[in-house]
Design an enzyme around this catalytic site. Structure first.
Site, PDB file in Angstrom:
ATOM      1  N   ASP A   1       0.798  -1.195  -0.039  1.00  0.00           N
ATOM      2  CA  ASP A   1      -0.040   0.117  -0.112  1.00  0.00           C
ATOM      3  C   ASP A   1       0.840   1.147  -0.228  1.00  0.00           C
ATOM      4  O   ASP A   1       2.115   1.256   0.208  1.00  0.00           O
ATOM      5  CB  ASP A   1      -0.851  -0.065   1.084  1.00  0.00           C
ATOM      6  CG  ASP A   1      -2.123   0.868   1.231  1.00  0.00           C
ATOM      7  OD1 ASP A   1      -2.084   1.502   0.215  1.00  0.00           O
ATOM      8  OD2 ASP A   1      -2.815   1.048   2.043  1.00  0.00           O
TER       9      ASP A   1
ATOM     10  N   ASP B   1      -1.266  -3.293   6.167  1.00  0.00           N
ATOM     11  CA  ASP B   1      -1.624  -3.111   7.606  1.00  0.00           C
ATOM     12  C   ASP B   1      -3.273  -3.133   7.842  1.00  0.00           C
ATOM     13  O   ASP B   1      -3.331  -2.635   9.172  1.00  0.00           O
ATOM     14  CB  ASP B   1      -0.834  -2.137   8.466  1.00  0.00           C
ATOM     15  CG  ASP B   1      -1.220  -1.071   7.973  1.00  0.00           C
ATOM     16  OD1 ASP B   1      -1.915  -0.621   6.808  1.00  0.00           O
ATOM     17  OD2 ASP B   1      -0.533   0.252   8.489  1.00  0.00           O
TER      18      ASP B   1
ATOM     19  N   ASP C   1      -6.252  -4.865   3.396  1.00  0.00           N
ATOM     20  CA  ASP C   1      -5.234  -5.627   2.775  1.00  0.00           C
ATOM     21  C   ASP C   1      -5.274  -7.344   3.257  1.00  0.00           C
ATOM     22  O   ASP C   1      -4.420  -7.849   2.677  1.00  0.00           O
ATOM     23  CB  ASP C   1      -3.909  -5.058   3.459  1.00  0.00           C
ATOM     24  CG  ASP C   1      -3.665  -3.626   3.173  1.00  0.00           C
ATOM     25  OD1 ASP C   1      -3.823  -3.311   1.977  1.00  0.00           O
ATOM     26  OD2 ASP C   1      -3.139  -2.801   4.075  1.00  0.00           O
TER      27      ASP C   1
ATOM     28  N   ASN D   1      31.144 -40.937  -3.977  1.00  0.00           N
ATOM     29  CA  ASN D   1      31.470 -41.879  -3.251  1.00  0.00           C
ATOM     30  C   ASN D   1      30.899 -43.270  -3.700  1.00  0.00           C
ATOM     31  O   ASN D   1      31.578 -44.316  -3.567  1.00  0.00           O
ATOM     32  CB  ASN D   1      31.174 -41.808  -1.732  1.00  0.00           C
ATOM     33  CG  ASN D   1      32.298 -40.924  -0.855  1.00  0.00           C
ATOM     34  OD1 ASN D   1      33.193 -40.475  -1.663  1.00  0.00           O
ATOM     35  ND2 ASN D   1      31.731 -40.269   0.226  1.00  0.00           N
TER      36      ASN D   1
END
Length: 922
Positions: free
Chosen positions: A369, A647, A651, A715
């Site tokens: 925002d 916040d 949102d 290995n």
């Protein structure tokens, strides 16, 4: 706290609610059913409460009796946590090997020949792997809880007749709480009074539209409340839901596990969907398991055919299977993430869910925002103008009445209006400020709360003579829709098209200056008291405008530039006016030449929106659902890893739709609940540090995976080649397992290692295919030197030590000599393998050669030295016989230095070749 701890429950309910509805039991407590079907006064009597709430003494007594208002939803038992730590595919391989060794070396041989050492070593490996995973998960869980405690969730309750902010977990049945827009509902509560209250219950019902709640009693047909559906509870607000708009006073009827959410939590079993991070780890695990299923049977078949001992071949093949899999993978993952969470906490970034760290590092698009994120978290009222563009105190006066008397969530605009009125002299009351004089002269009558579709708020006030006024303020365009008149020189006149054009030009001019414009209107004596609603917002008189300055943060431009340089595109998604937003964006370096409005978005399908969204950095005048749709399109259709920073109430939907929801400690409850990451400062600079730390954490995890998998693969290739030509096993099962154990312990320090700045310079998504390519290209380098070691040991070092070649010993039937020859060979490869496998970690951890300026973390260096010293010492140690090892001749160490030096040189060349082909090492 309560909301943070019930996040997984909410997600599970939203997914399973429709498919798994209880047939008869509705999950409602007896108190809730009673409160639904009886009046609010009856509910107060039932709970021994009054409309003024409880006394502090009553609340304390009830808290002791009912317990804290928390939901014990998915806490693992100790037995479950132990099982999760010790039961996995890799632990199963180790356990199978231990059982085979227990039978071969202990149960199936006479007592004098019994050798439990292999079983003991494997047991130690199981304990180390599982124990460390258990400890790290416990620590990360404790750390996460400690970090979550930094994030406060409180509500307003009446105690002793006064409004107090108290933590959610201190609520008790009988408390009276106040709810307003933006609040999370902290407990199941019966509405006592409400004004335009709309609650989002999607977490419980799966329905996205808000539900209106009133104080009216629910009438139940038939058998009563035993099968009362949730939809019938129009007078009950439930734990975990959120208030979209409106206000209410509500009586708490159930808390903790007695709530509806708590009852559902008890019925939920199983786990949620895996995150992208979990799927990435699983894909690597399956890659290793598939490789093991191919290589281990091949080693078994070769050794059984060439050595003639099926049991030994089986034991060795199982050891090879163990050796090719990184046994400490769960430990390293947990350690890396928990260490990353601690490091982020020091950078003021709180991690609610550990896997979110990787999503933060992988993020390539950040949506945020404008207000408070890019601009100062304060707004200043610069001008209050009438419709002729002149300063007018009457506009400020009416704006104050609206802002001060509204009972919803006071935003920055309301606070700015109140602050300005409190320092402006009153023209009516001498020696008094405007704000105080209005407080004394007016009383509130009613209100129509703000919501995001109308984008305005109305308050009805009365003066001392009983005259009522509806005062409305809101977004300019939405306000013009409800105004039929305009005030000119104190007189209401019809709003003509000519005047409307002049007003729009005035607004555009203010917006071009970077000012946010709010319109103010009023209507005298609108209707009878108690009957006001949204329908009354019509035929109003436009008085003028408020112009607010929301200056960009001093750090915003630098933070945006840094994020862009780090490969994170910053896109602004705002509900504000496009011209104001564009001015701010231009000031801080965000391209605002191409703006997409909410009204345009609704006309586009997803494909068209994706095409526009890719090229656009500013989206204005958006609704909450439009924000969520944009995030979804960028993720699903454009393939971006999207973070959303917000916040506010508007949102929350977008944060849930994103890969990584980011909020701040000062956010409203629903935003914090929706977030994966919480910032203790609302600043993009803080977020940028969090992104870098997320990439560093993932980089260290990738180091372990790539170096270990490639080394182990080399290995196994070496063992396969050796099995074809050697007349004995190149290393015993016990030695192979012990070597793997020591190496894995050295790697435990990797989460503390540094990561090159060049590697953290761009987003890092999970890429299992790169691990496979790394393994196939760099793994065979170690095999080449293993084969050189085999040849040197078999034809030079061992014959010199026993004064005979293998063929001579075999021809002479010298069993003791052959045993010594084999033990020397195995000891030599045991030591050489540890040196090469451990040092290659330092070679492959960075594109550069290890140097004083570019070296591993001190912890990794220390564990490397200790691991090498231990393995080099073991052949000469008192326990060498038990391990099948024996002291190595001095000549071997000269060979070791030469081989390791050549191995490092060739690895560096192979590394350069790999970087040239792929552009980077990790």
């Amino acid at each position: 706290m309560l909301m943070l701890k019930t996040a997984t429950v909410l997600e599970a309910i939203s997914k399973r609610r429709r498919a798994e509805r209880p047939a008869a039991h509705t999950g409602l407590s007896k108190n809730t059913i009673f409160a639904t079907t009886h009046s609010a006064d009856d509910a107060l009597v039932l709970l021994g409460a009054t409309a003024n709430g409880l006394t502090a003494e009553q609340a304390a007594e009830r808290l002791d009796a009912s317990g804290p208002n928390t939901i014990e939803a998915t806490t693992k038992t100790l037995a479950r946590r132990v099982a999760d730590a010790f039961i996995d595919p890799f632990a199963g391989i180790l356990a199978a090997l231990a059982l085979v060794s227990l039978y071969i070396d202990v149960l199936a041989v006479p007592e004098p020949q019994r050798d439990p050492s292999t079983v003991i070593v494997i047991g130690i490996m199981l304990l180390v792997s599982g124990g460390m995973k258990f400890i790290q998960e416990a620590r990360s869980g404790n750390a996460a809880e400690a970090l979550k405690d930094l994030v406060s969730n409180t509500c307003t309750a009446l105690r002793d007749g006064e409004r107090l902010e108290i933590p959610f977990d201190e609520l008790v049945p009988g408390d009276v709480i106040r709810l307003s827009a933006g609040d999370m509902v902290p407990a199941d509560a019966r509405i006592v009074t409400a004004r335009d209250l709309f609650v989002i219950e999607s977490a419980l019902t799966g329905e996205s539209e808000a539900v209106e709640k009133t104080a009216a009693t629910t009438v139940v047909d038939g058998a009563g409340g035993s099968a009362l559906p949730l939809s019938a509870c129009k007078n009950i607000v439930f734990t975990g839901t959120s208030v979209q708009n409106g206000t209410a006073m509500a009586l708490v009827v159930a808390t903790g596990s007695d709530t509806y959410l708590g009852s559902i939590a008890k019925m939920l079993n199983g786990r949620g969907e895996k995150s992208a991070f979990d799927r990435g780890v699983s894909s690597v695990s399956m890659l290793l398991v598939r490789l093991m299923l191919v290589m281990a049977p091949a080693v078994f078949a070769i050794n059984a055919a060439t050595k003639g001992n099926v049991i030994d071949a089986l034991l060795f093949a199982t050891s090879v299977a163990v050796g090719i899999t990184p046994q400490m993978l769960p430990v390293i993952v947990t350690t890396s993430l928990s260490q990353g969470a601690k490091d982020l906490a020091r950078r003021q970034v709180i991690v609610k869910e550990l896997p979110a760290i990787q999503n933060l590092g992988a993020m390539d698009v950040l949506c945020c925002d404008k207000t408070g994120t890019l601009t100062e978290d304060r707004i200043v009222l610069e001008r209050y103008l009438n419709t002729d563009g002149n300063e007018d105190a009457r506009v400020l006066r009416h704006a104050f009445l609206n802002s001060f008397f509204q009972t919803g969530l006071k935003n920055l605009i309301d606070l700015a209006v109140i602050d300005r009125a409190d320092v402006t002299p009153s023209a009516v009351v001498p020696d008094s400020m405007l704000g105080q004089s209005l407080r004394d002269r007016y009383t509130k009558v009613d209100e129509v709360p703000f919501d995001f579709s109308r984008r305005r708020l109305s308050v009805v006030v009365a003066d001392a003579q009983g005259k009522t006024q509806m005062v409305t303020k809101g977004a300019a365009e939405e306000m013009l829709e409800i105004c039929s008149f305009v005030e000119i020189d104190g007189i209401a006149q019809p709003l003509t098209d000519e005047k409307l054009a002049q007003i729009r030009k005035q607004i555009a001019g203010l917006n071009a200056e970077g000012l946010r414009v709010i319109a103010v209107a009023q209507k005298t004596n609108p209707r009878c008291v108690g009957e006001f609603g949204i329908a009354d917002e019509c035929d109003m008189v436009l008085m003028g405008f408020l112009a607010f300055l929301d200056p960009p943060k001093a750090s915003a431009a630098g933070a945006v530039a840094t994020l862009e340089a780090k490969g994170v595109a910053v896109k602004v998604l705002t509900g504000d006016n496009d011209r104001v937003a564009a001015t701010v964006c231009e000031q801080i370096g965000i391209d605002a030449s191409n703006v997409l409005l909410g009204s345009e978005i609704d006309a586009l399908d997803d494909a068209e929106l994706a095409e526009r969204a890719e090229k656009t950095h500013l989206f204005a005048k958006l609704s909450p659902l439009q924000k969520a749709r944009l995030v979804r399109v960028m993720r699903e259709m454009l393939g971006h890893t999207v973070g959303f920073m917000g916040d506010g109430i508007n949102d929350a939907a977008a944060m849930r739709a994103s890969d990584c929801g980011i909020s701040v400690d000062s956010a409203v409850d629903i935003a914090k609940e929706s977030a994966d990451i919480i910032l203790l400062q609302k600043d993009l600079g803080v977020l940028e540090r969090g992104i870098i730390e997320g990439r560093r954490t993932y980089g260290n995890l990738l180091k372990y995976l790539k170096t270990t998998v490639s080394s182990n693969f080399g290995n196994v290739l070496s063992v396969t080649v050796a099995s074809l030509f050697l007349p004995f096993l190149p290393m015993s099962a016990l030695q192979l397992v012990l070597l793997s154990l020591v190496y894995e312990i050295v790697c435990i320090a990797l989460p503390w290692d540094t990561v090159d700045d060049a590697w953290t310079a761009r987003p890092r998504a999970w890429d299992a295919a790169s691990i496979k390519g790394f393994m196939l290209e760099l793994g065979p380098v170690s095999s080449l030197f293993d084969i050189v070691t085999f040849a040197a040991l078999f034809f030079v070092v061992c014959p010199a030590a026993v004064d005979a070649s293998w063929s001579e010993l075999a021809a002479a039937g010298d069993v003791a000599g052959m045993a010594t020859f084999a033990a020397l060979f195995q000891s030599g490869w045991f030591v050489e393998s540890m040196w090469s496998q451990t040092l290659v970690v330092h070679m492959l951890r960075s594109p550069h050669l290890p140097s004083p300026r570019d070296h591993a973390a001190p912890a990794l260096c220390a564990l490397t030295v200790l691991g090498l010293a231990l393995v080099t010492w073991l052949p000469a140690s008192p326990i060498a016989d038990a391990l099948g090892l024996m002291p190595l001749p001095t000549s071997f160490f000269g060979l070791l230095i030469g081989i390791v030096t050549a191995y490092i040189a060739l690895t560096q060349l192979a590394k350069r070749r790999y970087i040239a082909r792929h552009g980077e090492l990790l």
